[in-house]
Design a protein around this motif. Structure first.
Motif, mmCIF file in Angstrom:
data_model
loop_
_atom_site.group_PDB
_atom_site.id
_atom_site.type_symbol
_atom_site.label_atom_id
_atom_site.label_comp_id
_atom_site.label_asym_id
_atom_site.label_seq_id
_atom_site.Cartn_x
_atom_site.Cartn_y
_atom_site.Cartn_z
ATOM 1 N N ARG A 1 -31.348 -59.684 109.002
ATOM 2 C CA ARG A 1 -30.819 -60.884 108.146
ATOM 3 C C ARG A 1 -30.947 -60.216 106.545
ATOM 4 O O ARG A 1 -29.762 -60.259 105.925
ATOM 5 N N LEU A 2 -32.034 -59.459 106.115
ATOM 6 C CA LEU A 2 -32.120 -58.906 105.079
ATOM 7 C C LEU A 2 -30.999 -57.769 104.775
ATOM 8 O O LEU A 2 -30.416 -57.664 103.602
ATOM 9 N N GLU A 3 -30.929 -57.013 105.868
ATOM 10 C CA GLU A 3 -29.705 -56.096 105.670
ATOM 11 C C GLU A 3 -28.343 -56.521 105.405
ATOM 12 O O GLU A 3 -27.397 -56.164 104.856
ATOM 13 N N CYS A 4 -27.971 -57.740 106.268
ATOM 14 C CA CYS A 4 -26.854 -58.405 106.047
ATOM 15 C C CYS A 4 -26.521 -58.973 104.722
ATOM 16 O O CYS A 4 -25.556 -58.795 104.018
ATOM 17 N N ILE A 5 -27.696 -59.406 103.968
ATOM 18 C CA ILE A 5 -27.567 -59.709 102.617
ATOM 19 C C ILE A 5 -27.216 -58.768 101.666
ATOM 20 O O ILE A 5 -26.415 -58.748 100.783
ATOM 21 N N GLY A 6 -27.974 -57.623 101.987
ATOM 22 C CA GLY A 6 -27.578 -56.375 101.254
ATOM 23 C C GLY A 6 -26.292 -56.029 101.362
ATOM 24 O O GLY A 6 -25.766 -55.487 100.185
ATOM 25 N N VAL A 7 -25.595 -55.936 102.513
ATOM 26 C CA VAL A 7 -24.323 -55.431 102.629
ATOM 27 C C VAL A 7 -23.405 -56.322 101.905
ATOM 28 O O VAL A 7 -22.367 -55.829 101.377
ATOM 29 N N VAL A 8 -23.434 -57.878 102.127
ATOM 30 C CA VAL A 8 -22.767 -58.713 101.357
ATOM 31 C C VAL A 8 -22.739 -58.291 99.776
ATOM 32 O O VAL A 8 -21.695 -58.280 99.042
ATOM 33 N N LEU A 9 -24.043 -58.170 99.269
ATOM 34 C CA LEU A 9 -24.222 -58.002 97.888
ATOM 35 C C LEU A 9 -23.428 -56.463 97.382
ATOM 36 O O LEU A 9 -23.005 -56.544 96.255
ATOM 37 N N LEU A 10 -23.703 -55.568 98.417
ATOM 38 C CA LEU A 10 -22.876 -54.202 98.007
ATOM 39 C C LEU A 10 -21.402 -54.399 97.875
ATOM 40 O O LEU A 10 -20.798 -53.868 96.987
ATOM 41 N N HIS A 11 -20.548 -54.947 98.834
ATOM 42 C CA HIS A 11 -19.322 -55.020 99.035
ATOM 43 C C HIS A 11 -18.896 -56.102 97.808
ATOM 44 O O HIS A 11 -17.866 -55.873 96.975
ATOM 45 N N VAL A 12 -19.441 -57.291 97.340
ATOM 46 C CA VAL A 12 -19.088 -58.119 96.337
ATOM 47 C C VAL A 12 -19.161 -57.179 95.091
ATOM 48 O O VAL A 12 -18.468 -57.371 94.111
ATOM 49 N N GLY A 13 -20.383 -56.556 94.753
ATOM 50 C CA GLY A 13 -20.477 -55.814 93.580
ATOM 51 C C GLY A 13 -19.593 -54.769 93.655
ATOM 52 O O GLY A 13 -19.197 -54.736 92.268
ATOM 53 N N LEU A 14 -19.235 -54.018 94.396
ATOM 54 C CA LEU A 14 -17.979 -53.133 94.282
ATOM 55 C C LEU A 14 -16.800 -53.710 93.898
ATOM 56 O O LEU A 14 -16.070 -53.190 92.999
ATOM 57 N N VAL A 15 -16.565 -54.826 94.381
ATOM 58 C CA VAL A 15 -15.051 -55.404 94.146
ATOM 59 C C VAL A 15 -15.043 -55.936 92.679
ATOM 60 O O VAL A 15 -14.262 -55.702 92.076
ATOM 61 N N LEU A 16 -16.301 -56.448 92.214
ATOM 62 C CA LEU A 16 -16.314 -56.987 90.856
ATOM 63 C C LEU A 16 -16.427 -55.871 89.919
ATOM 64 O O LEU A 16 -15.743 -55.809 88.796
ATOM 65 N N ALA A 17 -17.430 -54.891 90.180
ATOM 66 C CA ALA A 17 -17.758 -53.863 89.213
ATOM 67 C C ALA A 17 -16.296 -52.847 88.740
ATOM 68 O O ALA A 17 -16.220 -52.581 87.814
ATOM 69 N N LEU A 18 -15.718 -52.468 89.913
ATOM 70 C CA LEU A 18 -14.624 -51.990 89.993
ATOM 71 C C LEU A 18 -13.072 -52.562 89.908
ATOM 72 O O LEU A 18 -11.946 -51.904 89.823
ATOM 73 N N ASP A 19 -13.104 -53.773 89.764
ATOM 74 C CA ASP A 19 -11.877 -54.511 89.464
ATOM 75 C C ASP A 19 -11.055 -54.277 90.447
ATOM 76 O O ASP A 19 -9.963 -54.150 90.459
ATOM 77 N N LEU A 20 -11.402 -54.661 91.790
ATOM 78 C CA LEU A 20 -10.738 -54.264 92.972
ATOM 79 C C LEU A 20 -10.054 -55.512 93.506
ATOM 80 O O LEU A 20 -10.441 -56.496 93.584
ATOM 81 N N SER A 21 -8.955 -55.375 94.225
ATOM 82 C CA SER A 21 -8.426 -56.358 94.834
ATOM 83 C C SER A 21 -9.009 -56.720 96.334
ATOM 84 O O SER A 21 -8.859 -56.065 97.073
ATOM 85 N N PRO A 22 -9.319 -58.126 96.297
ATOM 86 C CA PRO A 22 -9.994 -58.353 97.593
ATOM 87 C C PRO A 22 -9.078 -58.097 98.824
ATOM 88 O O PRO A 22 -9.685 -57.832 99.740
ATOM 89 N N GLY A 23 -7.894 -58.757 98.634
ATOM 90 C CA GLY A 23 -7.053 -58.751 99.777
ATOM 91 C C GLY A 23 -6.730 -57.342 100.130
ATOM 92 O O GLY A 23 -6.853 -56.949 101.260
ATOM 93 N N ARG A 24 -6.499 -56.202 99.185
ATOM 94 C CA ARG A 24 -6.229 -54.949 99.509
ATOM 95 C C ARG A 24 -7.468 -54.314 100.002
ATOM 96 O O ARG A 24 -7.557 -53.268 100.796
ATOM 97 N N TYR A 25 -8.592 -54.551 99.542
ATOM 98 C CA TYR A 25 -9.854 -54.065 99.925
ATOM 99 C C TYR A 25 -10.155 -54.570 101.331
ATOM 100 O O TYR A 25 -10.536 -53.469 102.233
ATOM 101 N N LEU A 26 -9.796 -55.898 101.863
ATOM 102 C CA LEU A 26 -9.956 -56.078 103.308
ATOM 103 C C LEU A 26 -9.051 -55.532 104.074
ATOM 104 O O LEU A 26 -9.392 -55.037 105.359
#
Length: 304
Positions: A180-205
């Protein structure tokens, strides 16, 4: 060959670290390109490149699952968590499921390409094509979502398929907190990348969906139509040298199952000369013909 003992070489740790960092960096760069491309041709081009670039990411993750990514345990575990996060999924969960696969290989619980006379063949075919047209990969982020929202449901009413039950029940309860802790880390990683690099969530997915399709489509090719034997139930497939290099010798899958502690770099040294080596493309085309009737008994449990 399955019972022969072999010397276990030291993992190519520096090479693996360099490859892992290069693949992850390249994947993030392709996500940026896709998000900022003006036309869909650029998006799809980046997506196809991403779907193939991340195939060796899984090969390296697979090495970490077997503790042969790096000789130093902390480095092995750290990169296992990192590579799994970009898959994306929790490393402890993926490792437990994969090591369970080595115990259940070609058993009834993992009989994806075969069916018994009394089976519902239509359902078997539907499951087969759903899994290998992207569903196999999709199950990992879905399981991650269940672990985050309702972890108890993973072992309860949501999981009914015998193959999925076998995988989940093989995970010790003591692992669930770490997962469960690893799952939280995974979510934070990807949300952080999308926000930090101004990525399109739709294109990312979309890029991950293309990867999921590509990865899923090739995951059982090395096992389909192989003997119903826990250790020998795989193939060493012949592939073009460039593609074999991309896969990091993942096509030498019989050698891996017979010698799971041998790092990927040395698998070609352990060819089983008693077995035919089908071509990768030939095996891939034959695989998509779908499940066929059982002609051999299920194997027993592996002893290692």
């Amino acid at each position: 060959m399955s019972g022969a003992s072999v010397d276990i070489p030291t993992p190519p740790g520096r090479l693996n670290v360099a490859l892992a960092l290069g693949i992850i960096s390249g994947g993030v760069a392709l996500q940026w390109v896709a998000s900022h491309a003006e036309g869909w041709l650029g998006v799809l081009g980046a997506g196809v490149a991403f779907s193939f670039l991340f195939l060796p990411l899984y090969s390296l993750l697979h090495e970490a699952e077997h503790r042969v990514f790096h000789a130093h345990p902390a480095v092995n575990e750290g990169f296992g968590v990192l590579l799994a996060a970009f898959f994306p999924g929790p490393f402890s969960f993926l490792r437990a499921c994969h090591l369970g696969h080595h115990r259940r290989n070609r058993s009834d619980a993992e009989m994806f390409d075969l069916y018994y006379p009394g089976d519902d063949v239509r359902r078997k075919r539907l499951t087969f094509y759903a899994l290998y047209l992207g569903g196999f990969w999709l199950l990992v982020p879905l399981a991650m979502a269940v672990v985050l929202v309702a972890p108890g449901a993973l072992r309860g009413r949501l999981v009914k398929d015998p193959s999925a039950v076998a995988m989940v029940e093989g995970i010790p309860e003591s692992f669930m907190r770490r997962i469960r802790l690893e799952c939280i880390g995974v979510v934070l990683l990807h949300v952080g990348l999308v926000l930090a690099l101004d990525l399109s969530p739709g294109r990312y997915l979309l890029l991950y969906a293309l990867y999921g399709l590509n990865w899923s489509a090739q995951q059982y090719v090395t096992h389909a139509h192989s003997p119903r034997h826990v250790l020998d139930g795989a193939h060493n497939l012949r592939a073009h040298p460039l593609y074999e290099s991309l896969l990091l010798h993942f096509n030498w899958h019989l050698a891996h199952h017979q010698h799971p502690r041998v790092p990927w770099l040395y698998l070609p040294r352990h060819d089983d000369t008693t077995r035919e080596r089908p071509g990768y493309l030939t095996a891939f085309v034959r695989f998509w013909r779908g499940p066929r009737p059982v002609v051999a008994d299920a194997p027993g449990e592996a002893r290692r």
